[in-house]
Design an enzyme around this catalytic site. Structure first.
Site, PDB file in Angstrom:
ATOM      1  N   MET A  75     -12.161   7.138  47.901  1.00 51.63           N
ATOM      2  CA  MET A  75     -10.788   7.288  48.391  1.00 51.63           C
ATOM      3  C   MET A  75     -10.165   5.910  48.631  1.00 51.63           C
ATOM      4  O   MET A  75      -9.193   5.777  49.368  1.00 51.63           O
ATOM      5  CB  MET A  75     -10.770   8.123  49.671  1.00 51.63           C
ATOM      6  N   GLY A  76     -10.745   4.880  48.005  1.00 52.46           N
ATOM      7  CA  GLY A  76     -10.199   3.529  48.169  1.00 52.46           C
ATOM      8  C   GLY A  76     -10.592   2.937  49.507  1.00 52.46           C
ATOM      9  O   GLY A  76     -11.557   3.377  50.131  1.00 52.46           O
ATOM     10  N   LEU A  78     -11.893   0.041  49.832  1.00 50.91           N
ATOM     11  CA  LEU A  78     -13.271  -0.226  49.405  1.00 50.91           C
ATOM     12  C   LEU A  78     -13.966  -1.247  50.300  1.00 50.91           C
ATOM     13  O   LEU A  78     -13.367  -2.216  50.740  1.00 50.91           O
ATOM     14  CB  LEU A  78     -13.270  -0.733  47.959  1.00 50.91           C
ATOM     15  N   HIS A  82     -19.097   1.094  49.049  1.00 50.18           N
ATOM     16  CA  HIS A  82     -18.582   1.530  47.747  1.00 50.18           C
ATOM     17  C   HIS A  82     -19.085   0.590  46.634  1.00 50.18           C
ATOM     18  O   HIS A  82     -19.484   1.038  45.558  1.00 50.18           O
ATOM     19  CB  HIS A  82     -17.050   1.487  47.722  1.00 50.18           C
ATOM     20  N   GLY A 211     -22.877   8.185  48.189  1.00 52.66           N
ATOM     21  CA  GLY A 211     -23.577   7.433  49.231  1.00 52.66           C
ATOM     22  C   GLY A 211     -24.317   8.366  50.182  1.00 52.66           C
ATOM     23  O   GLY A 211     -23.791   9.405  50.577  1.00 52.66           O
ATOM     24  N   GLN A 212     -25.501   7.938  50.578  1.00 53.08           N
ATOM     25  CA  GLN A 212     -26.301   8.669  51.568  1.00 53.08           C
ATOM     26  C   GLN A 212     -25.556   8.802  52.896  1.00 53.08           C
ATOM     27  O   GLN A 212     -25.783   9.735  53.668  1.00 53.08           O
ATOM     28  CB  GLN A 212     -27.624   7.904  51.782  1.00 53.08           C
ATOM     29  N   SER A 250     -14.631   3.231  55.712  1.00 54.32           N
ATOM     30  CA  SER A 250     -13.236   2.787  55.604  1.00 54.32           C
ATOM     31  C   SER A 250     -12.517   2.940  56.938  1.00 54.32           C
ATOM     32  O   SER A 250     -11.573   2.221  57.231  1.00 54.32           O
ATOM     33  CB  SER A 250     -12.504   3.622  54.551  1.00 54.32           C
TER      34      SER A 250
HETATM   35  P1  AMP Z   1     -15.087   7.539  50.568  1.00 52.18           P
HETATM   36  O1  AMP Z   1     -14.170   6.561  49.912  1.00 52.18           O
HETATM   37  O2  AMP Z   1     -15.286   7.290  52.026  1.00 52.18           O
HETATM   38  O3  AMP Z   1     -14.792   8.953  50.203  1.00 52.18           O
HETATM   39  O4  AMP Z   1     -16.516   7.248  49.952  1.00 52.18           O
HETATM   40  C1  AMP Z   1     -16.737   7.210  48.562  1.00 52.18           C
HETATM   41  C2  AMP Z   1     -18.207   7.131  48.308  1.00 52.18           C
HETATM   42  O5  AMP Z   1     -18.754   5.974  48.939  1.00 52.18           O
HETATM   43  C3  AMP Z   1     -18.967   8.337  48.882  1.00 52.18           C
HETATM   44  O6  AMP Z   1     -19.994   8.709  47.965  1.00 52.18           O
HETATM   45  C4  AMP Z   1     -19.546   7.787  50.148  1.00 52.18           C
HETATM   46  O7  AMP Z   1     -20.727   8.442  50.571  1.00 52.18           O
HETATM   47  C5  AMP Z   1     -19.855   6.350  49.728  1.00 52.18           C
HETATM   48  N1  AMP Z   1     -19.965   5.507  50.908  1.00 52.18           N
HETATM   49  C6  AMP Z   1     -19.076   5.385  51.929  1.00 52.18           C
HETATM   50  N2  AMP Z   1     -19.567   4.556  52.870  1.00 52.18           N
HETATM   51  C7  AMP Z   1     -20.792   4.159  52.451  1.00 52.18           C
HETATM   52  C8  AMP Z   1     -21.813   3.317  52.971  1.00 52.18           C
HETATM   53  N3  AMP Z   1     -21.677   2.696  54.147  1.00 52.18           N
HETATM   54  N4  AMP Z   1     -22.927   3.138  52.240  1.00 52.18           N
HETATM   55  C9  AMP Z   1     -23.102   3.760  51.051  1.00 52.18           C
HETATM   56  N5  AMP Z   1     -22.177   4.567  50.486  1.00 52.18           N
HETATM   57  C10 AMP Z   1     -21.045   4.764  51.177  1.00 52.18           C
END
Ligand code: AMP
Length: 381
Positions: A75-76, A78, A82, A211-212, A250
């Site tokens: 969702m940006g 970054l 990410h 991401g985990q 984020s």
């Molecule tokens: P989001 O932009 O928050 O929707 O995240 C996009 C992807 O990045 C998702 O697969 C999240 O699980 C991953 N992600 C977000 N934060 C982390 C983090 N701290 N470590 C690893 N992956 C992450």
């Protein structure tokens, strides 16, 4: 896009595109989209797509050239979490597609869609810097495309509903999507599964990267890929953390110093519970009491402080769950392991002090933090 360095026309074919006819058919898109890094370097980098047909043509060309695609949906806003997914995707595929789209259907009617951080220029710079680095690495894949669609592109028929039940074409994964995060945010996983299904259909990647950090999301996606026979592999990468252990997110930009310092309690509480498991404890009560105890003692300590010093929070849940179903368990099955997870809501900062760093939004925005630790299966002795 003001801070982005110059867009230039490009007449080069995509990497490894060999046939002249295909080259010609791609030229128009490339003239529109090929993005260059301007003054810093003359390296070609990725293309930016806003619509589906152009992206599909690009994807088809990649397929014709027997190149693999790894998709990283985001969702940006970054951050290094990410970036770690993109790096891994580049290590395992020829071409990486990063999507940047803040999906409205995963936000409830009263949730923070409008305040979700949007940092397009900074995101492009981060991806550009990473791609420049990847270009120098022998054998590495590259970022080939960023897909940043408008909502009318992603939801072509109806304006998407954030209501339950709500009209629209949705994917629901139940009961998995109704537990934990889904209990607190009832439309969340419906929105996530729906937008991921759309992105998977549009990009048709060989591998998708998650991401985990969002453990229940990984379970929902794995289930969707299995149940709908989607032809792709789901790869889950470890959570990237700040030096003190706080999971990168984020939303952390909203915390500010006071809440940032206290917010680490979630990870520390989960670590305390993990230590019980590592000592050989297997029952729910033996494992979870440590986490609950630690969270409660931090909360009590904050409550005793004066309002101008404290950072109050509510614990939404602390869970010990089955790794596939995310259902609560009474005993860890050591052949499967388990997921320890939690969510807290950091309340708005009270009585902000002159010059205090209260984060984006001046400390007024409540911040929900989630985190988890995987209790790995243990080898039979
Ligand atoms: P989001 O932009 O928050 O929707 O995240 C996009 C992807 O990045 C998702 O697969 C999240 O699980 C991953 N992600 C977000 N934060 C982390 C983090 N701290 N470590 C690893 N992956 C992450």
């Amino acid at each position: 896009m003001a801070a982005i360095s110059a867009w230039r026309l490009c007449h080069a074919s995509i990497r490894s595109c060999s046939q002249a006819s295909r080259h010609l058919s791609l030229r128009t898109q490339q003239q529109q989209y090929r993005y260059f890094s301007g003054t810093e370097s003359t390296l070609e980098t990725f293309k930016v797509f806003r619509d589906v047909p152009e992206l599909r043509n690009f994807r088809k060309e990649i397929k014709r050239n027997d190149r693999s695609v790894g998709l990283v949906p985001t969702m940006g806003a970054l951050h290094e979490g990410h970036i770690s997914l993109v790096r891994q995707a580049a290590a395992e595929n020829h071409d990486v597609f990063v999507t940047i789209y803040v999906n409205p259907t995963q936000f409830g009617v009263h949730e923070d869609l409008d305040s979700y951080p949007k940092t397009w220029d900074a995101d492009m710079k981060k991806l550009e810097a990473l791609d420049t680095e990847l270009a120098k690495k022998e054998g590495s894949g590259r970022i080939a495309a960023v897909f940043a669609p408008m909502t009318r592109t992603m939801y072509p028929t109806l304006p998407p509903s954030s209501e339950l039940p709500g009209k629209g074409s949705f994917i629901t994964i139940t009961p998995l999507g109704n537990l934990l995060e889904g209990a607190s945010r009832p439309v969340f996983f419906r929105g996530v599964a729906t937008v991921c299904m759309k992105l998977f259909n549009i990009v048709a990647p060989e591998k998708v990267y998650f991401g985990q950090k969002d453990v229940q999301q990984t379970a929902v996606i794995r289930r969707m890929v299995k149940d709908f026979h989607l032809d792709m592999e789901v790869i889950v990468e470890p959570t990237t953390r700040e030096a003190d252990g706080l999971a990168m997110s984020s939303r952390n930009v909203y915390l500010g110093a006071r809440r940032r310092k206290v917010g680490i309690l979630l990870y520390e509480s989960l670590k305390a519970a993990e230590s019980q498991f590592l000592k050989g404890k297997r029952s729910r009560s033996d494992i979870l009491w440590m986490a609950n105890d630690q969270a409660m003692s931090v909360r009590n300590a904050q409550e005793e402080l004066p309002p101008h010093q404290r950072a109050l929070f509510d614990v939404d849940y602390i869970s010990l769950a089955d790794p596939d179903t995310m259902e609560e368990i009474d005993e860890v099955d050591t052949s499967k392991g388990a997921i320890l997870s939690g969510a807290i809501k950091m309340m708005p900062v009270e009585e902000p002090q002159e010059g205090e760093d209260c984060g984006l939004g001046n400390g007024k925005i409540p911040v929900r933090l989630i985190d988890n630790i995987v209790l790995l299966p243990q080898k039979a002795t």
